[in-house]
Design an enzyme around this catalytic site. Structure first.
Site, short mmCIF file in Angstrom:
data_model
loop_
_atom_site.label_atom_id
_atom_site.label_comp_id
_atom_site.label_asym_id
_atom_site.label_seq_id
_atom_site.Cartn_x
_atom_site.Cartn_y
_atom_site.Cartn_z
N ASP A 95 0.85 -1.19 0.00
CA ASP A 95 0.00 0.00 0.00
C ASP A 95 0.89 1.24 0.00
OD1 ASP A 95 -2.22 -1.60 0.04
OD2 ASP A 95 -2.59 -1.38 2.19
N ASP B 240 0.55 4.03 1.53
CA ASP B 240 0.59 4.82 2.75
C ASP B 240 1.34 4.15 3.89
OD1 ASP B 240 -1.18 2.79 3.21
OD2 ASP B 240 -2.89 4.06 3.74
N TRP C 115 -13.41 -1.86 -0.07
CA TRP C 115 -12.40 -2.07 0.96
C TRP C 115 -12.62 -3.38 1.72
CZ3 TRP C 115 -12.64 -2.74 6.22
CH2 TRP C 115 -11.42 -2.64 6.91
N GLU D 22 -9.84 -8.94 0.70
CA GLU D 22 -8.97 -9.60 -0.26
C GLU D 22 -7.72 -10.18 0.40
OE1 GLU D 22 -7.04 -5.81 0.33
OE2 GLU D 22 -9.13 -6.30 -0.04
N ASP D 23 -7.19 -9.50 1.44
CA ASP D 23 -5.98 -10.02 2.09
C ASP D 23 -6.28 -11.31 2.86
OD1 ASP D 23 -7.60 -8.50 3.69
OD2 ASP D 23 -6.01 -7.62 4.87
N MET E 95 1.84 4.57 9.21
CA MET E 95 0.85 4.82 8.17
C MET E 95 0.62 6.32 8.05
SD MET E 95 -3.14 3.57 7.91
CE MET E 95 -2.76 1.99 7.17
N HIS F 78 -5.03 9.45 6.69
CA HIS F 78 -5.85 9.99 5.61
C HIS F 78 -7.30 9.52 5.80
CE1 HIS F 78 -6.17 6.01 3.61
NE2 HIS F 78 -4.97 5.82 4.11
N ARG G 124 -10.75 7.83 4.35
CA ARG G 124 -10.99 6.73 3.41
C ARG G 124 -11.37 7.30 2.05
NH1 ARG G 124 -14.10 1.91 5.72
NH2 ARG G 124 -11.98 1.55 6.44
#
Length: 373
Positions: free
Chosen positions: A217, A219, A279, A282-283, A309, A312, A314
């Site tokens: 990712d 971030d 969101w 998937e992981d 991180m 931010h 979403r």
């Protein structure tokens, strides 16, 4: 008499409580400043090394303490008055394989996002990085060739910090690498895993010698360069402890943030699922694929696998996927038909920037949900 004894007792209790509070405060401060102490220790070692071997291109003002690599550490800068001999032999010694543990690693890093960042600054700090965000160590033969894939949309601010920190870290790790930003075209629902499948395919088209793939990712920044970005005998989960989780693994099957698989491992699990729109989920599906194919997830030590991180809100069109829990339960039935073997997309543009390669793709939109009732 009783009041006197009661007063003495209360006084002793108050003193004990104060001592405990003071002890707690001291312990917290020691832990808090531990990372800064190591960072300052690095700078002292860095300055000492420069004092004995002054380098005309060194720059110790960088927050990550990186020095550009201009060749083997043992090589001396030529004197301005010295001219190369015309009779000097042109034969060079063959490069040796890079060490398993690179000697120039720093350890814990001070990661902060308050300093202004620009792509021009990132480019100045990394003169050895080639067009398209590619690099190979000049003084040894890397053990792997690594493609780093980042799913992306509207995160230019985060990308600058990611490149600012990761390029120097990867160079110190003696990694031969290329950085690929997989940019989702349009404003339809985001699909992280499908973008990473696209990145796998497009990176191999760009260089078929890639044998290791890191999925990150944009971030997430590693806080320790001993967290080596390479592939292992088992699939690797790098982001063991994120600051948003209190530097702890949120649950045993967590595989999010930053992970790595070799080419053969990725193909063995049929890549990542394409049907996780929005969101989450998937992981966990990827973790299931790894387990169902007889592999185990490996991780670095929790003290090394720490990440910061960039905070931010979403992203729009990346709302939580309400179907994720049902899909995770069906990984065994779906993984053979949903993955790299069923991937479909349209390539919009490939742009080779100085610090990365941008791949813009159209990946479609989620299927319409069935109406209830």
């Amino acid at each position: 008499m009783t009041r006197l004894l009661l007063g003495v007792t209360l006084e002793r209790i108050c003193k004990a409580v104060l001592l405990l509070c003071l002890l707690h405060f001291v312990i917290i401060m020691i832990l808090y400043f531990d990372v800064y102490a190591q960072h300052l220790d690095f700078f002292s070692r860095f300055n000492a090394r420069n004092a004995s071997r002054s380098h005309p291109f060194s720059n110790s003002s960088r927050p990550n303490g990186t020095v550009p690599s201009y060749g083997p550490a043992s090589a001396e800068a030529p004197s301005p008055s010295t001219k190369p001999s015309t009779n000097q032999s042109t034969t060079e010694k063959p490069l040796q394989p890079c060490q398993e543990t690179p000697p120039g690693l720093v350890g814990r890093l001070l990661i902060e996002f308050s300093s202004p960042m620009s792509m021009e600054r990132v480019q100045r700090e990394n003169p050895d990085v080639r067009q398209g965000g590619k690099y190979s160590p000049p003084d040894c033969l890397p053990r792997q060739k690594v493609a780093i894939l980042i799913p992306f949309r509207h995160r230019e601010h985060h990308l600058k910090y990611w490149l600012h920190y990761l390029h120097p870290i990867l160079r110190r790790q003696k990694v031969a690498y290329g950085i690929y930003i997989i940019n989702q075209f349009g404003e339809d629902t985001f699909n992280r895993a499908k973008l990473l499948n696209v990145g796998f395919m497009e990176a191999l088209k760009d260089d078929e010698e890639y044998d290791c793939f890191i999925f990150s990712d944009v971030d997430l920044i590693p806080m320790d360069d001993r967290n080596l970005y390479r592939c292992y005998e088992q699939p690797r989960h790098f982001a063991v402890g994120m600051d948003k989780f209190g530097f702890r693994l949120p649950y045993a099957g967590y595989f999010g943030g930053v992970s790595g698989l070799s080419k053969s491992q990725f193909l063995k699990i049929n890549g990542f699922p394409n049907e996780y729109w929005g969101w989450g989920g998937e992981d966990d599906d990827i973790f299931n694929r790894i387990s169902l194919n007889g592999m185990k997830v490996s991780r670095p030590d929790i003290r090394i696998g720490r990440y910061r991180m960039i905070k931010h809100e979403r992203d729009k069109h990346n709302e939580p996927n309400p179907q994720r829990f049902t899909k995770i339960q069906n990984t065994k039935m779906t993984m053979k038909r949903d993955g790299i073997s069923s991937l479909q997309y349209r390539l919009v543009e490939i742009s080779r920037q100085p610090m990365y390669t941008n791949i813009t793709v159209e990946i479609g939109r989620p299927p319409p949900r069935l109406a209830r009732g």
